[in-house]
Design an enzyme around this catalytic site. Structure first.
Site, mmCIF file in Angstrom:
data_model
loop_
_atom_site.group_PDB
_atom_site.id
_atom_site.type_symbol
_atom_site.label_atom_id
_atom_site.label_comp_id
_atom_site.label_asym_id
_atom_site.label_seq_id
_atom_site.Cartn_x
_atom_site.Cartn_y
_atom_site.Cartn_z
ATOM 1 C CG ASP A 1 -1.791 1.174 1.399
ATOM 2 O OD1 ASP A 1 -1.682 2.113 0.588
ATOM 3 O OD2 ASP A 1 -2.598 1.180 2.345
ATOM 4 C CB VAL A 2 1.624 3.873 -2.545
ATOM 5 C CG1 VAL A 2 2.079 2.933 -3.638
ATOM 6 C CG2 VAL A 2 0.224 4.408 -2.807
ATOM 7 C CG ASN B 1 1.015 4.895 -12.793
ATOM 8 O OD1 ASN B 1 0.471 5.670 -13.571
ATOM 9 N ND2 ASN B 1 0.574 3.652 -12.595
ATOM 10 C CE1 TYR C 1 -7.395 10.970 -10.897
ATOM 11 C CE2 TYR C 1 -7.956 12.937 -12.158
ATOM 12 C CZ TYR C 1 -7.219 11.778 -12.008
ATOM 13 O OH TYR C 1 -6.301 11.423 -12.971
ATOM 14 C CE LYS D 1 -3.785 11.748 -10.418
ATOM 15 N NZ LYS D 1 -2.548 10.919 -10.448
ATOM 16 C CB THR E 1 -6.821 3.396 -17.822
ATOM 17 O OG1 THR E 1 -7.578 4.508 -17.302
ATOM 18 C CG2 THR E 1 -5.444 3.890 -18.272
#
Length: 316
Positions: free
Chosen positions: A63-64, A90, A154, A158, A189
């Site tokens: 888990d980042v 990413n 989001y 970002k 994606t």
């Protein structure tokens, strides 16, 4: 010729490597001769990708957003493959829906993965990047140019990731470490395909100018990013014409406000719009994992060597 005298291949780390852009980046970096560490939440999917690569790889399920687990992952990658000279942050998730009715846990998770996870990734791998005078690429988005309605988590994450990377660049430039920001537009994606399943989000995108609503193949986007990595670019644009859009950033908020005031009330009358949850296959897997009560205490790892000489390598 004595191949033992050849220098070892450089090492790249890609987070969110299980599918989509992360997997495409891993394939292209491997095709350029780099050893690749694949980090993500799905060990089996990462391992399946690893066996297709033409260079040595290492898989870490992690888990980042977990500082301790990422520190262990960085130590494992460096010990197994060598000190990375390229790290690509990413990993990312997205959700859609009105902010007022959003699920606080899901909203917060988007910010944690996209922003906090990027910072945790940078902190874990900076010692190696200092040693190699390497390059850190932060995958951001045109959402950093102008925030869109119904995508508050989001867009906030970002924009924050862009600001974080720019701040980090100023801190580490004198150490020989490069930091780049990749500005992605619509990429083919499963997350973006999931956006189009929701009428309000689909129609909002449909009101963009034609060039701005085009969806680009993931391998093509990965190619633009790898070119930026090779040149250690401060800004990487995918597609390249987005460089021109930078000049319009001061005007984007006004344009978005005008469009939203005109179109959003109509769209919400015509289409019911519930919360999307985390979008795409990776998002649904992330939702399942964050609701488990028993966290993993250590990352799962796996190392694979390059295929034997003569074995055909798949294309990117």
């Amino acid at each position: 010729m004595d191949r033992s005298a050849e220098p070892p291949a450089r090492v790249a780390v890609v987070t969110g490597a299980a599918r989509g852009l992360g997997a495409a980046l891993a394939r292209l970096l491997s095709a350029r001769g780099m050893r690749v560490a694949l980090l993500g939440r799905e060990h089996a999917t990462l391992a399946a990708l690893a066996v297709t690569l033409g260079t040595e790889s290492h898989v870490v399920e992690v888990d980042v957003t977990d500082d301790a687990a990422m520190d262990r992952a960085a130590e494992e990658v460096t010990r197994t493959l060598g000190a990375p000279s390229v790290v690509v942050a990413n990993a990312g998730v997205a959700e859609g829906g009105p902010f007022e009715s959003s699920d606080p846990v899901t909203w917060r998770r988007v910010v944690e993965v996209n922003l906090v996870g990027s910072a945790v990734t940078a902190r874990a791998f900076l010692p190696a990047l200092r040693a190699t005078r390497g390059y850190f690429l932060q995958v951001a988005s045109t959402a950093a140019f102008g925030a869109a309605p119904m995508m508050s988590a989001y867009c906030a994450s970002k924009a924050g990731a862009e600001a974080f990377a720019r701040s980090l660049r100023a801190e580490v430039a004198h150490l020989g470490v490069g930091v780049g920001v990749a500005y992605l537009h619509w990429t083919d994606t499963d997350m973006v395909r999931d956006v189009d399943r929701h009428a309000v989000l689909r129609e909002l995108r449909g009101h963009m100018p034609a060039p701005a609503r085009r969806v680009y193949p993931v391998d093509r986007v990965a190619g633009w990013l790898v070119r930026g990595i090779e040149r250690r670019r401060a800004s990487v644009y995918a597609p390249p014409w987005l460089r021109l859009a930078q000049a319009g950033r001061p005007f984007f908020p006004t344009a978005v406000d005008l469009l939203s005031r005109r179109e959003l009330p109509r769209l919400l009358r015509e289409h019911s719009f519930d919360q999307t949850g985390l979008l795409g296959t990776g998002g649904r897997i992330e939702e399942e994992l964050i609701h488990r009560t028993a966290p993993r205490t250590a990352p799962r790892t796996e190392t694979r060597g390059a295929p034997p000489p003569g074995r055909g390598l798949p294309g990117p």
